[in-house]
Design an enzyme around this catalytic site. Sequence first.
Site, PDB file in Angstrom:
ATOM      1  N   SER A  91       0.826  -1.212   0.000  1.00  0.00           N
ATOM      2  CA  SER A  91       0.000   0.000   0.000  1.00  0.00           C
ATOM      3  C   SER A  91       0.857   1.257   0.000  1.00  0.00           C
ATOM      4  O   SER A  91       1.665   1.458   0.899  1.00  0.00           O
ATOM      5  CB  SER A  91      -0.871   0.070   1.264  1.00  0.00           C
ATOM      6  OG  SER A  91      -1.843  -0.912   1.251  1.00  0.00           O
TER       7      SER A  91
ATOM      8  N   HIS B  57      -3.518   0.783  -4.793  1.00  0.00           N
ATOM      9  CA  HIS B  57      -2.878  -0.340  -5.482  1.00  0.00           C
ATOM     10  C   HIS B  57      -3.254  -0.254  -6.955  1.00  0.00           C
ATOM     11  O   HIS B  57      -4.432  -0.212  -7.295  1.00  0.00           O
ATOM     12  CB  HIS B  57      -3.398  -1.677  -4.933  1.00  0.00           C
ATOM     13  CG  HIS B  57      -2.953  -1.970  -3.542  1.00  0.00           C
ATOM     14  ND1 HIS B  57      -2.171  -3.054  -3.240  1.00  0.00           N
ATOM     15  CD2 HIS B  57      -3.171  -1.324  -2.397  1.00  0.00           C
ATOM     16  CE1 HIS B  57      -1.936  -3.056  -1.933  1.00  0.00           C
ATOM     17  NE2 HIS B  57      -2.529  -2.020  -1.404  1.00  0.00           N
TER      18      HIS B  57
ATOM     19  N   HIS C 245      -4.944  -9.480  -1.768  1.00  0.00           N
ATOM     20  CA  HIS C 245      -5.101  -9.725  -0.340  1.00  0.00           C
ATOM     21  C   HIS C 245      -6.162 -10.785  -0.099  1.00  0.00           C
ATOM     22  O   HIS C 245      -7.174 -10.841  -0.806  1.00  0.00           O
ATOM     23  CB  HIS C 245      -5.531  -8.445   0.380  1.00  0.00           C
ATOM     24  CG  HIS C 245      -4.531  -7.329   0.300  1.00  0.00           C
ATOM     25  ND1 HIS C 245      -4.530  -6.415  -0.722  1.00  0.00           N
ATOM     26  CD2 HIS C 245      -3.496  -6.996   1.115  1.00  0.00           C
ATOM     27  CE1 HIS C 245      -3.531  -5.559  -0.532  1.00  0.00           C
ATOM     28  NE2 HIS C 245      -2.881  -5.884   0.569  1.00  0.00           N
TER      29      HIS C 245
ATOM     30  N   TYR D 221      -8.198 -10.745   2.315  1.00  0.00           N
ATOM     31  CA  TYR D 221      -9.452 -10.102   2.741  1.00  0.00           C
ATOM     32  C   TYR D 221     -10.302  -9.640   1.563  1.00  0.00           C
ATOM     33  O   TYR D 221     -11.486  -9.321   1.724  1.00  0.00           O
ATOM     34  CB  TYR D 221      -9.197  -8.932   3.702  1.00  0.00           C
ATOM     35  CG  TYR D 221      -8.432  -7.759   3.133  1.00  0.00           C
ATOM     36  CD1 TYR D 221      -9.014  -6.881   2.228  1.00  0.00           C
ATOM     37  CD2 TYR D 221      -7.119  -7.538   3.514  1.00  0.00           C
ATOM     38  CE1 TYR D 221      -8.300  -5.815   1.709  1.00  0.00           C
ATOM     39  CE2 TYR D 221      -6.391  -6.473   3.007  1.00  0.00           C
ATOM     40  CZ  TYR D 221      -6.994  -5.617   2.104  1.00  0.00           C
ATOM     41  OH  TYR D 221      -6.279  -4.578   1.589  1.00  0.00           O
ATOM     42  N   GLU D 222      -9.729  -9.599   0.371  1.00  0.00           N
ATOM     43  CA  GLU D 222     -10.534  -9.240  -0.805  1.00  0.00           C
ATOM     44  C   GLU D 222     -11.424 -10.405  -1.237  1.00  0.00           C
ATOM     45  O   GLU D 222     -12.254 -10.250  -2.132  1.00  0.00           O
ATOM     46  CB  GLU D 222      -9.621  -8.819  -1.955  1.00  0.00           C
ATOM     47  CG  GLU D 222      -8.896  -7.493  -1.681  1.00  0.00           C
ATOM     48  CD  GLU D 222      -7.879  -7.148  -2.750  1.00  0.00           C
ATOM     49  OE1 GLU D 222      -8.255  -6.477  -3.726  1.00  0.00           O
ATOM     50  OE2 GLU D 222      -6.716  -7.563  -2.617  1.00  0.00           O
TER      51      GLU D 222
ATOM     52  N   ALA E 153       2.735  -2.101   4.190  1.00  0.00           N
ATOM     53  CA  ALA E 153       2.449  -1.118   5.232  1.00  0.00           C
ATOM     54  C   ALA E 153       1.966  -1.912   6.435  1.00  0.00           C
ATOM     55  O   ALA E 153       1.231  -2.883   6.279  1.00  0.00           O
ATOM     56  CB  ALA E 153       1.375  -0.153   4.761  1.00  0.00           C
TER      57      ALA E 153
ATOM     58  N   MET F 105      -1.808  -7.061   6.919  1.00  0.00           N
ATOM     59  CA  MET F 105      -2.794  -7.977   6.331  1.00  0.00           C
ATOM     60  C   MET F 105      -2.274  -8.675   5.072  1.00  0.00           C
ATOM     61  O   MET F 105      -3.054  -9.015   4.187  1.00  0.00           O
ATOM     62  CB  MET F 105      -4.078  -7.198   6.005  1.00  0.00           C
ATOM     63  CG  MET F 105      -4.648  -6.437   7.203  1.00  0.00           C
ATOM     64  SD  MET F 105      -6.047  -5.414   6.736  1.00  0.00           S
ATOM     65  CE  MET F 105      -6.241  -4.398   8.218  1.00  0.00           C
ATOM     66  N   SER F 106      -0.977  -8.877   5.002  1.00  0.00           N
ATOM     67  CA  SER F 106      -0.422  -9.482   3.776  1.00  0.00           C
ATOM     68  C   SER F 106       0.847 -10.261   4.103  1.00  0.00           C
ATOM     69  O   SER F 106       1.050 -10.704   5.227  1.00  0.00           O
ATOM     70  CB  SER F 106      -0.112  -8.371   2.765  1.00  0.00           C
ATOM     71  OG  SER F 106       0.932  -7.547   3.240  1.00  0.00           O
TER      72      SER F 106
ATOM     73  N   ASN G 172       1.462   3.472  10.872  1.00  0.00           N
ATOM     74  CA  ASN G 172       0.705   3.974  12.030  1.00  0.00           C
ATOM     75  C   ASN G 172       1.088   3.118  13.216  1.00  0.00           C
ATOM     76  O   ASN G 172       1.592   2.009  13.035  1.00  0.00           O
ATOM     77  CB  ASN G 172      -0.804   3.832  11.756  1.00  0.00           C
ATOM     78  CG  ASN G 172      -1.184   2.388  11.444  1.00  0.00           C
ATOM     79  OD1 ASN G 172      -1.014   1.927  10.313  1.00  0.00           O
ATOM     80  ND2 ASN G 172      -1.658   1.666  12.428  1.00  0.00           N
TER      81      ASN G 172
ATOM     82  N   HIS H 155      -7.349   4.297   6.881  1.00  0.00           N
ATOM     83  CA  HIS H 155      -6.547   3.957   5.705  1.00  0.00           C
ATOM     84  C   HIS H 155      -5.875   5.225   5.161  1.00  0.00           C
ATOM     85  O   HIS H 155      -4.777   5.162   4.621  1.00  0.00           O
ATOM     86  CB  HIS H 155      -7.423   3.295   4.631  1.00  0.00           C
ATOM     87  CG  HIS H 155      -6.655   2.769   3.445  1.00  0.00           C
ATOM     88  ND1 HIS H 155      -5.658   1.822   3.560  1.00  0.00           N
ATOM     89  CD2 HIS H 155      -6.723   3.076   2.129  1.00  0.00           C
ATOM     90  CE1 HIS H 155      -5.156   1.574   2.361  1.00  0.00           C
ATOM     91  NE2 HIS H 155      -5.783   2.316   1.471  1.00  0.00           N
TER      92      HIS H 155
HETATM   93  N1  HPA Z   1      -3.085  -3.200  11.355  1.00  0.00           N
HETATM   94  C1  HPA Z   1      -3.178  -4.079  10.331  1.00  0.00           C
HETATM   95  N2  HPA Z   1      -2.764  -3.797   9.104  1.00  0.00           N
HETATM   96  C2  HPA Z   1      -2.244  -2.589   8.869  1.00  0.00           C
HETATM   97  C3  HPA Z   1      -2.119  -1.628   9.884  1.00  0.00           C
HETATM   98  C4  HPA Z   1      -2.573  -1.950  11.196  1.00  0.00           C
HETATM   99  O1  HPA Z   1      -2.495  -1.166  12.148  1.00  0.00           O
HETATM  100  N3  HPA Z   1      -1.547  -0.527   9.318  1.00  0.00           N
HETATM  101  C5  HPA Z   1      -1.334  -0.826   8.003  1.00  0.00           C
HETATM  102  N4  HPA Z   1      -1.746  -2.067   7.729  1.00  0.00           N
END
Ligand code: HPA
Length: 266
Positions: free
Chosen positions: A24, A55, A77, A79-80, A107, A205-206, A229, A241
């Site tokens: 990302s 993306h 991903h 989750y998609e 990320a 998440m990847s 973050n 996001h």
């Molecule tokens: N959690 C999960 N996935 C993420 C995060 C997070 O805080 N930041 C970027 N991808």
Amino acid sequence: MNAKEYIESRLEGPKPEIGLILGSGLGVLADEIESPVVIPYKDIPGFPASTVAGHKGQLVIGTLEGRTVLAMQGRFHFYEGYSMDLVTKPVRVMQELGMEKLLVTNAAGGINEAFEAGNLMLITDHINQFGTNPLIGENQDEHGPRFPDMSEAYSRAWGSKAAAAARNRGITLREGVYVGTTGPSYETPAEVRMLRTLGGDAVGMSTVPEVVAAKHGGMEVLGISCISNMAAGILDQPLTHDEVMETTEKVKQDFLTLVKDIISQG
Ligand code: HPA
């Protein structure tokens, strides 16, 4: 024609050596590839079209720092709603193309309280919290063994070179364990405390599925997370996001410099 044959039919120059998965907000690196052959995922047999904002959904193949790279600008991903087979398909195609090195980026949220948003982190190991594994099912012997070793999922030798490159540039490169979860909801504060207790330094998440498939096929892997973050509950603010994208935008220059140095070393 299958995916490998299609990509080969589009290649103009030498065969790609290093695979790059750009997470990302990190897809900008692909814009620096010279003499690029750009292949939208939707044109590749068996590839789905990626959907997440930030993306692009294409392969960019060409020269970066004198090396031939095959970059994924955007990944698939879990989750998609894609199967693990699809999530790991690009890595399988890299293996079929004879590629032996994979540089994977993402990320991630910082779990380690010594981290700050905007840090880069060398992934030293991972914890699979997907609740599944991309190798479940009949083993594809042409890919690799039934029970692949994961004791050095992330290459120590390649990681040391990356750490040295960061030092030379004065770029702060943290090190830590990446926890891979399905998402798409971010973690609760209680989940973040649990993941810290389990030994995680960052969560995203990847990456875990792709790295499992990469190791199954015998690739050498380097992983870099952009701590976009701090994970939920650490700072007194909600996660968005947009924040993830803003932070990656800020560290973009360091990220580009570091990854290009790593690529130039081969
Ligand atoms: N959690 C999960 N996935 C993420 C995060 C997070 O805080 N930041 C970027 N991808």
